[in-house]
Design a protein around this motif. Structure first.
Motif, PDB file in Angstrom:
ATOM      1  N   LEU A   1       0.860  -1.186   0.000  1.00  0.00           N
ATOM      2  CA  LEU A   1       0.000   0.000   0.000  1.00  0.00           C
ATOM      3  C   LEU A   1       0.892   1.230   0.000  1.00  0.00           C
ATOM      4  CD1 LEU A   1      -2.648  -1.081   2.662  1.00  0.00           C
ATOM      5  CD2 LEU A   1      -2.979  -0.959   0.184  1.00  0.00           C
ATOM      6  N   ARG A   2       0.523   2.241  -0.805  1.00  0.00           N
ATOM      7  CA  ARG A   2       1.375   3.405  -0.964  1.00  0.00           C
ATOM      8  C   ARG A   2       0.571   4.701  -0.951  1.00  0.00           C
ATOM      9  NH1 ARG A   2       3.013  -0.143  -5.734  1.00  0.00           N
ATOM     10  NH2 ARG A   2       4.648  -1.483  -4.839  1.00  0.00           N
ATOM     11  N   ALA A   3       1.217   5.766  -0.500  1.00  0.00           N
ATOM     12  CA  ALA A   3       0.615   7.095  -0.528  1.00  0.00           C
ATOM     13  C   ALA A   3       1.729   8.125  -0.611  1.00  0.00           C
ATOM     14  CB  ALA A   3      -0.240   7.341   0.708  1.00  0.00           C
TER      15      ALA A   3
ATOM     16  N   GLY B   1       0.381  -2.397  -4.909  1.00  0.00           N
ATOM     17  CA  GLY B   1       1.127  -3.313  -5.756  1.00  0.00           C
ATOM     18  C   GLY B   1       0.992  -4.733  -5.272  1.00  0.00           C
ATOM     19  N   LEU B   2       0.950  -5.661  -6.198  1.00  0.00           N
ATOM     20  CA  LEU B   2       0.867  -7.083  -5.887  1.00  0.00           C
ATOM     21  C   LEU B   2       2.026  -7.797  -6.548  1.00  0.00           C
ATOM     22  CD1 LEU B   2      -0.664  -9.534  -4.703  1.00  0.00           C
ATOM     23  CD2 LEU B   2      -1.928  -9.659  -6.876  1.00  0.00           C
ATOM     24  N   ASN B   3       2.837  -8.480  -5.755  1.00  0.00           N
ATOM     25  CA  ASN B   3       3.972  -9.244  -6.258  1.00  0.00           C
ATOM     26  C   ASN B   3       3.720 -10.732  -6.038  1.00  0.00           C
ATOM     27  OD1 ASN B   3       5.479  -6.818  -6.754  1.00  0.00           O
ATOM     28  ND2 ASN B   3       5.933  -6.746  -4.569  1.00  0.00           N
TER      29      ASN B   3
ATOM     30  N   GLN C   1       5.557 -14.253  -7.163  1.00  0.00           N
ATOM     31  CA  GLN C   1       6.713 -14.866  -7.808  1.00  0.00           C
ATOM     32  C   GLN C   1       7.477 -13.814  -8.613  1.00  0.00           C
ATOM     33  OE1 GLN C   1       7.787 -18.019  -7.367  1.00  0.00           O
ATOM     34  NE2 GLN C   1       6.083 -18.597  -6.049  1.00  0.00           N
ATOM     35  N   PHE C   2       7.614 -13.993  -9.920  1.00  0.00           N
ATOM     36  CA  PHE C   2       8.381 -13.076 -10.768  1.00  0.00           C
ATOM     37  C   PHE C   2       7.536 -11.959 -11.372  1.00  0.00           C
ATOM     38  CE2 PHE C   2       6.950 -16.686 -13.304  1.00  0.00           C
ATOM     39  CZ  PHE C   2       6.305 -16.071 -14.363  1.00  0.00           C
ATOM     40  N   LEU C   3       6.234 -11.936 -11.073  1.00  0.00           N
ATOM     41  CA  LEU C   3       5.308 -10.986 -11.680  1.00  0.00           C
ATOM     42  C   LEU C   3       4.867  -9.933 -10.667  1.00  0.00           C
ATOM     43  CD1 LEU C   3       3.404 -10.181 -14.049  1.00  0.00           C
ATOM     44  CD2 LEU C   3       1.735 -11.773 -13.074  1.00  0.00           C
ATOM     45  N   SER C   4       4.825  -8.665 -11.118  1.00  0.00           N
ATOM     46  CA  SER C   4       4.358  -7.566 -10.272  1.00  0.00           C
ATOM     47  C   SER C   4       3.338  -6.738 -11.035  1.00  0.00           C
ATOM     48  CB  SER C   4       5.520  -6.661  -9.845  1.00  0.00           C
ATOM     49  OG  SER C   4       6.471  -7.364  -9.096  1.00  0.00           O
ATOM     50  N   ILE C   5       2.248  -6.393 -10.351  1.00  0.00           N
ATOM     51  CA  ILE C   5       1.224  -5.503 -10.901  1.00  0.00           C
ATOM     52  C   ILE C   5       1.134  -4.298  -9.977  1.00  0.00           C
ATOM     53  CG2 ILE C   5      -1.202  -5.240 -11.518  1.00  0.00           C
ATOM     54  CD1 ILE C   5      -1.308  -8.260 -11.955  1.00  0.00           C
ATOM     55  N   ASP C   6       1.253  -3.108 -10.545  1.00  0.00           N
ATOM     56  CA  ASP C   6       1.195  -1.879  -9.752  1.00  0.00           C
ATOM     57  C   ASP C   6       0.153  -0.931 -10.331  1.00  0.00           C
ATOM     58  OD1 ASP C   6       3.502  -2.013  -7.704  1.00  0.00           O
ATOM     59  OD2 ASP C   6       4.458  -2.617  -9.567  1.00  0.00           O
ATOM     60  N   TYR C   7      -0.548  -0.253  -9.438  1.00  0.00           N
ATOM     61  CA  TYR C   7      -1.577   0.704  -9.848  1.00  0.00           C
ATOM     62  C   TYR C   7      -1.469   1.948  -8.974  1.00  0.00           C
ATOM     63  CZ  TYR C   7      -6.095   3.018 -10.170  1.00  0.00           C
ATOM     64  OH  TYR C   7      -7.079   3.968 -10.325  1.00  0.00           O
TER      65      TYR C   7
END
Length: 332
Positions: free
Chosen positions: A262-264, A283-285, A287-293
């Motif tokens: 969680l970020r702000a 962000g969700l990490n 294994q080797f994959l990361s998704i950030d919004y």
């Protein structure tokens, strides 16, 4: 390299002789290529743009090339940004480790402003045109082992940018970025960073060449707890007063190779100009994959949304979580 450093110091010295012309409120509007000021990584956008010390993946090619040293064997990122007034921009980057202390990277950035009607001085419609901007960047990062000890590592980086911008006429230019990053593996670990961006000639769309948005950035990131980090940037642009970016990140470990963040953050330049300045994201990490919004409201200009997909192999770990207590995966 000596010639390049001489050019950098000359730019800084020249600007310091004209404080009213550069690095001030009165300097607004004297530069072109404002797309070079756009952030491409949703993670750092959610951190208020405080990225100089925080950036640690393939997108470092665009913001601080010294951060490329933190990638595992290779890193790649694809991001898409929905900006104001239906403006969109996309970013693709790839970084490859050459050895334990060397990393190279390449990236492409392109804006999509859409179609605009072309008119004459009497408002007669002459047709349509579609402005677009493209930036191709090549970067190199190296760890400086001579400065390493049991608590400290240092990396440097350099990036070359080829800039191609089209409004109605087309303009081209080149620029360099330089960066340095210091890692302290102390009881409370932290990073310090410094970068100079957009060292180069301006863009000439017609008869007059206009300067690029030259910036000096100094940043830090501290980890008071393993799951929590705070980061900040002091930004000194040549077309405005200095400003601060502030960000925080809470990283929740779900399993060995799965985490949720969680970020702000706050961008004080946007806040000063009445554009909100706050940003949020996650962000969700896995294994080797990361998704950030990230999501950043700009008041009457509307809301902006940013999404990225990243790949890191082997599985990427924060530099302060590595068993080696070093930026280097191994030293021969």
């Amino acid at each position: 390299m000596k010639k390049l450093l001489k050019h950098i110091f000359l730019l800084i010295f020249t600007a310091s002789l004209h404080p009213k012309e550069y690095f001030s409120e009165a300097a607004k509007g004297i530069t072109t290529a404002d797309f070079l000021n756009l952030d491409v990584n949703p993670r750092v956008i959610a951190l208020g743009g405080a990225q100089t010390a925080a950036i640690d993946d393939a997108s470092a090619v665009f913001s601080n090339p010294a951060g490329l040293i933190e990638i595992p064997k290779f890193s790649a990122m694809l991001s898409q940004s929905n900006y104001i007034s239906d403006i969109k921009y996309n970013f693709l980057s790839y970084a490859q480790r050459l050895s334990y202390d060397k990393v190279i990277a390449i990236s492409g950035f392109i804006t999509d402003i859409g179609m605009i009607k072309r008119t004459d001085i009497d408002h007669n419609i002459l047709g349509n045109f579609s402005p677009t901007d493209t930036v191709i960047t090549i970067a190199y990062s190296k760890g400086i082992t001579e400065f390493s000890d049991k608590d400290t590592d240092v990396s440097i980086g350099i990036a070359y940018k080829y800039i191609n911008s089209k409004i109605y006429n087309r303009a081209k230019s080149t620029a360099f970025d330089l960066g340095i990053k210091v890692f302290k593996f102390t009881y409370i670990p932290y990073k310090l960073a410094f970068t100079i961006q957009n060292i180069g000639s301006g863009l000439r769309y017609d008869q007059e060449s206009v300067k690029l948005p030259f910036k000096i950035k100094m940043g830090g990131m501290i980890y008071p707890f393993r799951e929590l980090a705070f980061t900040t940037d002091l930004v000194i642009p040549n077309n405005d007063n200095f400003y601060l970016n502030l960000g925080s990140e809470l990283n929740l470990k779900i399993s060995e190779n799965t985490s949720f963040a969680l970020r702000a953050g706050l961008n004080s330049q946007k806040a000063r100009n009445g554009l909100g300045g706050l940003a949020f994201g996650f962000g969700l990490n896995v294994q080797f994959l990361s998704i950030d919004y990230s999501f950043a409201p700009l008041k009457e200009l509307g809301n902006t949304n940013f999404l990225s997909l990243s790949f890191n192999l082997p599985v990427k770990k924060d530099v302060f979580e590595r068993k080696e207590k070093s930026i280097y995966p191994s030293i021969p």
